[in-house]
Scaffold this motif. Structure first.
Motif, PDB file in Angstrom:
ATOM      1  N   UNK A 225       8.813  49.361  47.156  1.00  0.00           N
ATOM      2  CA  UNK A 225       9.290  49.003  48.501  1.00  0.00           C
ATOM      3  C   UNK A 225       9.434  47.507  48.700  1.00  0.00           C
ATOM      4  N   UNK A 226       8.911  46.703  47.768  1.00  0.00           N
ATOM      5  CA  UNK A 226       9.014  45.251  47.874  1.00  0.00           C
ATOM      6  C   UNK A 226      10.123  44.691  46.992  1.00  0.00           C
ATOM      7  N   UNK A 227      10.897  45.590  46.378  1.00  0.00           N
ATOM      8  CA  UNK A 227      11.971  45.161  45.474  1.00  0.00           C
ATOM      9  C   UNK A 227      13.319  45.679  45.984  1.00  0.00           C
ATOM     10  N   UNK A 228      13.927  44.884  46.863  1.00  0.00           N
ATOM     11  CA  UNK A 228      15.229  45.263  47.396  1.00  0.00           C
ATOM     12  C   UNK A 228      16.353  44.493  46.731  1.00  0.00           C
ATOM     13  N   UNK A 229      17.576  44.835  47.080  1.00  0.00           N
ATOM     14  CA  UNK A 229      18.736  44.090  46.574  1.00  0.00           C
ATOM     15  C   UNK A 229      18.704  42.660  47.096  1.00  0.00           C
ATOM     16  N   UNK A 230      19.245  41.752  46.324  1.00  0.00           N
ATOM     17  CA  UNK A 230      19.402  40.370  46.768  1.00  0.00           C
ATOM     18  C   UNK A 230      20.850  39.956  46.556  1.00  0.00           C
ATOM     19  N   UNK A 231      21.370  39.209  47.503  1.00  0.00           N
ATOM     20  CA  UNK A 231      22.753  38.742  47.397  1.00  0.00           C
ATOM     21  C   UNK A 231      22.789  37.274  47.792  1.00  0.00           C
ATOM     22  N   UNK A 232      23.545  36.489  47.056  1.00  0.00           N
ATOM     23  CA  UNK A 232      23.711  35.077  47.392  1.00  0.00           C
ATOM     24  C   UNK A 232      25.126  34.644  47.048  1.00  0.00           C
ATOM     25  N   UNK A 233      25.629  33.702  47.825  1.00  0.00           N
ATOM     26  CA  UNK A 233      26.946  33.161  47.499  1.00  0.00           C
ATOM     27  C   UNK A 233      26.881  32.457  46.151  1.00  0.00           C
ATOM     28  N   UNK A 234      27.855  32.731  45.310  1.00  0.00           N
ATOM     29  CA  UNK A 234      27.891  32.182  43.953  1.00  0.00           C
ATOM     30  C   UNK A 234      28.471  30.770  43.997  1.00  0.00           C
TER      31      UNK A 234
ATOM     32  N   UNK B  31      19.221  36.436  55.053  1.00  0.00           N
ATOM     33  CA  UNK B  31      19.382  37.651  55.861  1.00  0.00           C
ATOM     34  C   UNK B  31      19.668  38.874  54.999  1.00  0.00           C
ATOM     35  N   UNK B  32      20.424  38.683  53.901  1.00  0.00           N
ATOM     36  CA  UNK B  32      20.661  39.835  53.029  1.00  0.00           C
ATOM     37  C   UNK B  32      19.370  40.226  52.323  1.00  0.00           C
ATOM     38  N   UNK B  33      18.554  39.243  51.957  1.00  0.00           N
ATOM     39  CA  UNK B  33      17.248  39.547  51.352  1.00  0.00           C
ATOM     40  C   UNK B  33      16.395  40.352  52.327  1.00  0.00           C
ATOM     41  N   UNK B  34      16.431  39.959  53.610  1.00  0.00           N
ATOM     42  CA  UNK B  34      15.684  40.692  54.641  1.00  0.00           C
ATOM     43  C   UNK B  34      16.191  42.126  54.751  1.00  0.00           C
ATOM     44  N   UNK B  35      17.525  42.278  54.768  1.00  0.00           N
ATOM     45  CA  UNK B  35      18.106  43.621  54.812  1.00  0.00           C
ATOM     46  C   UNK B  35      17.669  44.430  53.601  1.00  0.00           C
ATOM     47  N   UNK B  36      17.740  43.798  52.409  1.00  0.00           N
ATOM     48  CA  UNK B  36      17.379  44.489  51.170  1.00  0.00           C
ATOM     49  C   UNK B  36      15.960  45.017  51.193  1.00  0.00           C
TER      50      UNK B  36
ATOM     51  N   UNK C  25      34.517  36.683  49.647  1.00  0.00           N
ATOM     52  CA  UNK C  25      33.137  36.315  49.371  1.00  0.00           C
ATOM     53  C   UNK C  25      32.851  36.470  47.883  1.00  0.00           C
ATOM     54  N   UNK C  26      32.632  35.366  47.214  1.00  0.00           N
ATOM     55  CA  UNK C  26      32.283  35.400  45.792  1.00  0.00           C
ATOM     56  C   UNK C  26      30.767  35.295  45.680  1.00  0.00           C
ATOM     57  N   UNK C  27      30.143  36.368  45.230  1.00  0.00           N
ATOM     58  CA  UNK C  27      28.682  36.460  45.322  1.00  0.00           C
ATOM     59  C   UNK C  27      28.041  36.895  44.006  1.00  0.00           C
ATOM     60  N   UNK C  28      26.706  36.703  43.961  1.00  0.00           N
ATOM     61  CA  UNK C  28      25.877  37.275  42.904  1.00  0.00           C
ATOM     62  C   UNK C  28      25.010  38.359  43.551  1.00  0.00           C
ATOM     63  N   UNK C  29      24.988  39.525  42.934  1.00  0.00           N
ATOM     64  CA  UNK C  29      24.180  40.633  43.442  1.00  0.00           C
ATOM     65  C   UNK C  29      23.095  40.949  42.424  1.00  0.00           C
ATOM     66  N   UNK C  30      21.842  40.916  42.873  1.00  0.00           N
ATOM     67  CA  UNK C  30      20.704  41.206  41.992  1.00  0.00           C
ATOM     68  C   UNK C  30      20.152  42.593  42.309  1.00  0.00           C
ATOM     69  N   UNK C  31      20.091  43.451  41.277  1.00  0.00           N
ATOM     70  CA  UNK C  31      19.534  44.802  41.418  1.00  0.00           C
ATOM     71  C   UNK C  31      18.249  44.867  40.588  1.00  0.00           C
ATOM     72  N   UNK C  32      17.074  44.881  41.224  1.00  0.00           N
ATOM     73  CA  UNK C  32      15.804  44.924  40.473  1.00  0.00           C
ATOM     74  C   UNK C  32      15.664  46.204  39.656  1.00  0.00           C
ATOM     75  N   UNK C  33      14.943  46.112  38.542  1.00  0.00           N
ATOM     76  CA  UNK C  33      14.680  47.311  37.741  1.00  0.00           C
ATOM     77  C   UNK C  33      13.799  48.290  38.524  1.00  0.00           C
ATOM     78  N   UNK C  34      12.966  47.740  39.445  1.00  0.00           N
ATOM     79  CA  UNK C  34      12.099  48.591  40.265  1.00  0.00           C
ATOM     80  C   UNK C  34      12.777  49.072  41.548  1.00  0.00           C
ATOM     81  N   UNK C  35      14.081  48.839  41.652  1.00  0.00           N
ATOM     82  CA  UNK C  35      14.844  49.336  42.789  1.00  0.00           C
ATOM     83  C   UNK C  35      14.648  50.851  42.897  1.00  0.00           C
ATOM     84  N   UNK C  36      14.317  51.340  44.065  1.00  0.00           N
ATOM     85  CA  UNK C  36      14.050  52.753  44.382  1.00  0.00           C
ATOM     86  C   UNK C  36      12.609  53.185  44.079  1.00  0.00           C
ATOM     87  N   UNK C  37      11.830  52.347  43.377  1.00  0.00           N
ATOM     88  CA  UNK C  37      10.453  52.733  43.069  1.00  0.00           C
ATOM     89  C   UNK C  37       9.432  51.778  43.682  1.00  0.00           C
TER      90      UNK C  37
END
Length: 422
Positions: free
Chosen positions: A302-311, A343-348, A288-300
């Motif tokens: 609740x509406x900013x989760x990880x995002x993953x998409x196929x690259x 679905x990964x956005x939902x999980x995030x 799986x070759x993907x792009x992973x997005x980690x928000x700067x507000x991650x952990x602070x």
């Protein structure tokens, strides 16, 4: 009647995603209303914990966590069969698939037994089968024969699963999982029309995205607010993720005031993943070759989760897509890619709620320790690291191919059952 017999042996935890103790009516009344509602075409989902009855059961498994799906038209039509999903996090997915496939065999046996009884009553004559051929068929049937426990209804199917559970778990783990998807042709709509509709939708989505990007460029909001503590923890998590996945070609793709985006290649733990679509060629995914997005507000936030998409700029992904010549197959594969991303956005987002709650509890606990006060809230939920979310994605990859609604139900049941077991 079948549901009543089923619930006599297995106590439900949730029905259609609702905890039993939160139902507006007693369980029997709720189920009766569901069954008697002729307008209702939705499947019935019942989850429960099944304790292996064999006192000499060789595996360290206190309970099998199961979600049973009963189609709305069951048992009126022979082709409409119930199915299960195993929700145990402590069972490797390959073995869970063996149990789910084993249950399909049990259901098929139950339906075959019902049909045999009907045929006996009708006393229909059949063409004689040569003795040699009949003997060969009987030998093959005996080897794979499943003996039903207590009849051929829903309760019997689950009791039979309990009896064969050790056998299913002892089978060789399924390393290559096949997803079967049915392609339904829309009445009065040609393939060209569907293709045009898909292109229009893609064009509209692209225009909307470009508009958003343009407005963001002209009026970029202020940088997100995050405490130095959460930013430090975020940076530590990223460092751990890069360390643990150092062999997976993790590279920094883009750094903005809102996000950090990485590119990486995630391999499957055993073998390649095969997607099999009915009446079409198989699609084999090696990694799986993907792009992973980690928000700067991650952990602070609740509406900013990880995002993953196929690259889709990755050379391997482009080759895979271009190798699919059948237009229908390409459209279906495109939908599966969208399912993965959504679905990964939902999980995030679900994980973000959990992690922010944990951070808040830890912060309050620290303040309480400094001030001498004692926190009365002992309900601390397990924290999900970036790596654990990626591992969860790979372990349950076939679930991420499902439509968002189905994935959401599965994730909710999985979380609820595992929480109730803790």
């Amino acid at each position: 009647m079948e549901l009543q017999r089923l619930l006599h042996n297995f106590k439900p935890i949730t029905i259609n995603g609702i905890p039993v103790n939160s139902l507006s009516k007693p369980v029997n009344e709720f189920l009766l209303d569901h069954v008697m509602d002729k307008k209702n075409q939705e499947s019935l989902y019942i989850s429960f914990l099944m304790k292996p009855s064999d006192p000499n059961f060789p595996y360290e498994l206190d309970f099998l966590k199961v979600s049973l799906a009963i189609p709305a038209r069951y048992p009126g039509r022979s082709e409409v069969m119930p199915s299960i999903t195993v929700l145990n996090e402590d069972i490797p997915r390959g073995f869970s698939v063996n149990v789910e496939i084993g249950f399909q065999q049990i259901v098929a046996t139950a339906f075959k037994n019902r049909e045999t009884k009907k045929n006996k009553k009708a006393k229909k004559e059949s063409t004689p089968v040569p003795e040699s051929k009949q003997s060969e068929d009987n030998d093959e049937e005996e080897a794979d024969k499943i003996e039903m426990v207590g009849g051929n209804d829903l309760g019997a199917m689950l009791l039979t699963l309990d009896m064969y559970l050790e056998k299913f778990l002892a089978m060789e783990k399924k390393d290559t999982i096949k997803i079967v998807k049915f392609i339904k042709k829309q009445q009065g709509s040609s393939e060209k029309e569907k293709e045009k509709e898909e292109k229009k939708k893609l064009k509209k989505d692209k225009a909307t995205k470009a508009k958003k990007e343009k407005s963001t460029t002209h009026a970029e909001p202020a940088a997100p607010v995050a405490t130095s503590k959460t930013l430090q923890k975020r940076d530590k998590e990223i460092a751990k993720m890069k360390q643990r996945m150092r062999l997976n070609s993790v590279t920094l793709f883009k750094e903005t005031s809102h996000n950090t985006i990485f590119k990486m290649s995630i391999p499957f733990k055993e073998e390649n993943f095969t997607i099999e679509i009915e009446n079409m060629e198989e699609i084999v995914i090696e990694n799986l070759n993907v792009k992973l997005t980690v928000p700067k507000e991650y952990l602070s936030n609740a509406k900013k989760g990880l995002k993953l998409e196929l690259d889709m700029s990755n050379a391997y992904n482009l080759r895979l897509l271009s190798s699919i010549k059948d237009k229908n197959l390409k459209l279906v594969f495109g939908k599966l890619i969208n399912n993965i991303n959504n679905n990964f956005t939902h999980l995030g987002l679900e994980v973000a709620k959990i992690n922010v709650t944990v951070e808040k509890q830890e912060s309050e606990s620290q303040v309480g320790a400094n001030t001498g006060s004692v926190s009365t809230n002992g309900d601390v939920t397990s924290y999900w690291s970036i790596t654990s979310q990626l591992n969860f994605f790979v372990e349950n990859f076939e679930k991420f191919l499902s439509p968002v609604g189905d994935f959401s139900k599965w994730l909710e049941l999985n979380t609820m059952l595992n929480k109730s077991f803790q």
